[in-house]
Design an enzyme around this catalytic site. Structure first.
Site, mmCIF file in Angstrom:
data_model
loop_
_atom_site.group_PDB
_atom_site.id
_atom_site.type_symbol
_atom_site.label_atom_id
_atom_site.label_comp_id
_atom_site.label_asym_id
_atom_site.label_seq_id
_atom_site.Cartn_x
_atom_site.Cartn_y
_atom_site.Cartn_z
ATOM 1 N N SER B 15 0.979 -1.203 -0.052
ATOM 2 C CA SER B 15 -0.069 0.131 -0.030
ATOM 3 C C SER B 15 0.948 1.328 -0.011
ATOM 4 C CB SER B 15 -1.006 0.053 1.191
ATOM 5 O OG SER B 15 -1.842 0.922 1.197
ATOM 6 N N HIS B 42 -3.152 -1.311 -2.978
ATOM 7 C CA HIS B 42 -4.148 -0.495 -2.766
ATOM 8 C C HIS B 42 -4.364 0.676 -3.764
ATOM 9 C CE1 HIS B 42 -4.345 -2.142 1.702
ATOM 10 N NE2 HIS B 42 -4.921 -2.863 0.831
ATOM 11 N N ASP B 135 -4.112 -4.854 6.219
ATOM 12 C CA ASP B 135 -4.308 -5.897 4.982
ATOM 13 C C ASP B 135 -2.990 -6.623 4.749
ATOM 14 O OD1 ASP B 135 -5.671 -7.272 3.114
ATOM 15 O OD2 ASP B 135 -5.475 -5.660 1.555
#
Ligand code: SAM
Lengths: 269, 189
Positions: B15, B42, B135
């Site tokens: 991310s 992401h 995540d």
């Protein structure tokens, strides 16, 4: 995690008891949804889960609701709606009467988005929007045209990005955290349950939208659904799919012409 | 075994702060790479193909677009599209999915890692980079449970250490690697 043979077993039993055939669904997603449902509902054993589905029709309904992914948005992919607005609707406008089918409409956000486009293009009065889904629960919501108010900020941004110039909040009335869309839209809509796996063509349309539904089907079932759309589309009518879906390699491809790089195809044969 | 069948699958998840790492790793991917790489970041839902184009400029490996039911083939690099989860089918293709976000993210790294672990088992090499979100950590656990290998970017070097740290709290990675190590590990594992 549920095993492959258990998935097969589940699919067979559901078909036999309730007549729903999930054998052509994308396995990976189907498995993930079943795993999740069993976890949320506290099932440790597959046997107990299966027997509840068999013996309780209400629980089977819950299973269908949870297995099918109903996530949707108004004006999802604004660029797509912009293309509808500028390229497709002007063509539809030349017809005396416009018939549109939303296959897999979920809770209806896509259908209300289309109704707004039609109104802004001065076509709503001569249009009829058929909206169908396998899941009767989502159709109930769609019929009412009531969506959470907190989503309206995002939807209004999508609407503007799709080329909308009106005041988006003028299309609904806000009340107790909900936005109710005007009945002049729902008056032009017909909602009904329709299963793309087993039900047939029921009318002829000028435009069919089936977005983010085919991703849940394997290639063979996708082909079957595309054939159904072909049977339901008038010559020179358009078929619109989701941004990552395609009719490439399907049986109907040779009869269709793609609109630039958009996920919109015109039936030319 | 069928020729061209995928036995090893490299996944790279990240991310905030991960693009820089990828820009350093991509030029150094092994010549004659005989496995696929799937990158899951992401990204904003409005993202078009800019990320794919950016990556293509940095590597000799072909960068291929993912659509629904795309076949994942050896020797190519794939980027998971914005606003879809990605799931691996047992026939070598992938399915896209628009279900609820996981860790506020779609695509979610957990979803990709878990699904790859279930399908490719010990063939999976999962690499988790910088990010400010948890995540990917659970996905790494699933990868190891299925016999795959987990590489985590050294949090001390990560621009956003939260993501690699979240993984390290949940499991013992097979490798904790610097940016330099990551490129060579991809070919070696
Ligand atoms: C992710 S939603 C897509 C909603 C909307 N078209 C959009 O793009 O935002 C997928 C919908 O397909 C429906 N669906 C799944 N299987 C179906 C089937 N066999 N026949 C009709 N609809 C189905 C689901 O119930 C769900 O509402």
């Amino acid at each position: 995690m549920i095993e492959d043979r258990e998935i097969d077993w589940l699919i067979n039993e559901v078909h036999e008891y309730y007549g729903y055939d999930f054998s052509g669904y994308s396995r990976a997603s189907f498995r993930r949804r079943v795993d999740r449902l069993m976890e949320v509902d506290g099932f440790k054993e597959f046997g107990a889960f299966l027997s509840k589905i068999r013996s309780e029709p209400d629980y089977f309904r819950r299973m269908v609701e949870e297995i099918t992914v109903n996530v949707t948005e108004m004006f999802r992919d604004p660029a797509f709606y912009k293309t509808l607005r500028t390229k497709i609707l002007p063509e539809l406008g030349t017809k005396p009467f416009v018939r549109i089918w939303h296959a897999g409409c979920s809770t209806g956000e896509e259908v209300y988005s289309m109704a707004i486009l039609l109104e802004e293009s001065k076509l709503l009065h001569k249009s009829l929007l058929y909206a169908t889904d396998i899941n009767p629960q989502v159709l109930e919501t769609a019929r009412k045209g009531i969506f959470p108010l907190r989503m309206m900020k995002d939807y209004s941004e999508n609407y503007v990005a799709s080329g909308g110039h009106q005041d988006f909040s003028g299309y609904y009335t806000a009340n107790y955290g909900y936005a109710k869309f005007s009945e002049r839209f729902s008056k032009k809509m017909v909602f009904s349950q329709h299963n793309l796996v087993s039900d047939r063509s029921f009318n002829e349309f000028d435009l069919i939208l089936c977005r983010n539904v085919l991703i849940y089907f394997d290639k063979e079932l996708q082909d079957h659904a595309l054939q159904l759309f072909d049977d339901s589309l008038s010559l020179l009518g358009h078929l619109a799919l989701g941004t990552k879906e395609s009719i490439k390699f399907s049986g109907i491809q040779k009869k269709y012409q793609q609109l630039d790089k958009e996920k919109i195809w015109k039936k030319v044969k | 075994m069928e020729k061209g069948q995928v036995k090893k699958l490299v996944l790279i998840g990240g991310s905030a702060g991960s693009i820089e790492v990828l820009m350093a790793v991509l030029p150094r991917l092994p010549i004659g790479m005989d496995f696929p790489i799937v990158v899951v970041l992401h990204r904003k839902s409005s993202d078009d193909n800019t990320l794919e184009e950016l990556f293509a400029m940095k590597t000799h490996v072909p960068v291929r677009e993912i659509e629904d039911k795309t076949r994942i083939e050896n020797g190519s690099l794939y980027v998971v599209p914005a606003d879809y989860h990605l799931l691996f089918e047992s026939n070598g293709t992938v399915s896209l999915d628009v279900s609820e976000k996981v860790h506020y993210s779609r695509p979610s790294i957990d979803v990709v890692f878990e699904s790859a672990a279930a399908t490719y088992k010990e063939g999976v090499v999962a690499i988790l980079l910088s990010g400010s979100n948890a995540d990917g950590a659970l996905g790494c656990v699933r990868v190891q449970e299925n016999g795959g290998t987990v590489v985590v970017q050294n949090p001390a070097e990560a621009e956003m250490p939260f993501m690699p740290n979240s993984a390290i709290q949940l499991l013992k990675p097979d490798f904790i690697a610097s940016t330099d190590d990551i490129a060579s590990l991809i070919g070696r594992i």
